[in-house]
Design a protein around this motif. Sequence first.
Motif, short mmCIF file in Angstrom:
data_model
loop_
_atom_site.label_atom_id
_atom_site.label_comp_id
_atom_site.label_asym_id
_atom_site.label_seq_id
_atom_site.Cartn_x
_atom_site.Cartn_y
_atom_site.Cartn_z
N GLY A 219 0.84 -1.19 0.00
CA GLY A 219 0.00 0.00 0.00
C GLY A 219 0.88 1.24 0.00
O GLY A 219 1.78 1.38 -0.81
N SER A 220 0.67 2.11 0.94
CA SER A 220 1.44 3.35 1.01
C SER A 220 2.71 3.20 1.85
O SER A 220 3.45 4.16 2.03
CB SER A 220 0.58 4.46 1.62
OG SER A 220 0.21 4.12 2.95
N VAL A 221 2.98 1.99 2.33
CA VAL A 221 4.15 1.75 3.19
C VAL A 221 5.28 1.15 2.38
O VAL A 221 5.10 0.14 1.69
CB VAL A 221 3.78 0.81 4.36
CG1 VAL A 221 4.99 0.48 5.21
CG2 VAL A 221 2.68 1.43 5.21
N GLN A 222 6.44 1.78 2.46
CA GLN A 222 7.63 1.22 1.80
C GLN A 222 8.25 0.19 2.74
O GLN A 222 8.43 0.43 3.93
CB GLN A 222 8.67 2.28 1.47
CG GLN A 222 9.90 1.66 0.82
CD GLN A 222 10.89 2.66 0.29
OE1 GLN A 222 10.50 3.76 -0.09
NE2 GLN A 222 12.14 2.28 0.26
N ILE A 223 8.59 -0.97 2.19
CA ILE A 223 9.19 -2.06 2.96
C ILE A 223 10.64 -2.19 2.52
O ILE A 223 10.93 -2.33 1.33
CB ILE A 223 8.46 -3.41 2.68
CG1 ILE A 223 6.95 -3.27 2.85
CG2 ILE A 223 9.05 -4.52 3.53
CD1 ILE A 223 6.49 -2.87 4.22
#
Length: 159
Positions: A78-82
């Motif tokens: 989603g909007s989270v960078q991993i």
Amino acid sequence: MSELAALPAIAALTVAELAAMPAVHKADVQRQLQDAAAWLRQAEQKFAAALDAAYGATSRQALRDSGRDFGTVNGRDGSVQITFELPKRVKWDQQQLHQLAERIVAGGEKVEHYIDAKLTVSETKFKSWPPSLQEQFAPARTVEPGKPSITLRVEPAGE
């Protein structure tokens, strides 16, 4: 003091104020801190396992797809960078390195050009040596204090 409710309060105290606390309160704070640290370690391990369950397989596959076994890959949820990092941990067989070092020396080369070596002597062995051998090694030995550990235990009344 109440259980974990006291922990935020002690952070606001100075070292002098903590030192001036009655011993029974210091023992209680120490126990609470140990309990909180153990809880935090368990929570961190569980959360790390959850992150690995959520992102580990796809991240490892992304590493393999890029032709690497170790390193860093980035992805999104989603909007989270991993950012997934899989470090390389190298271990060397000490017996085999010792044999290789002997071969290097026998071949007339300086082993320091190839191998970083840190020699150490077990304190137990050193203490068991005869004084004449201890004297030979003493100039190479430095003794420094470690971090002190103070454990408080409240004894039940009547002990």
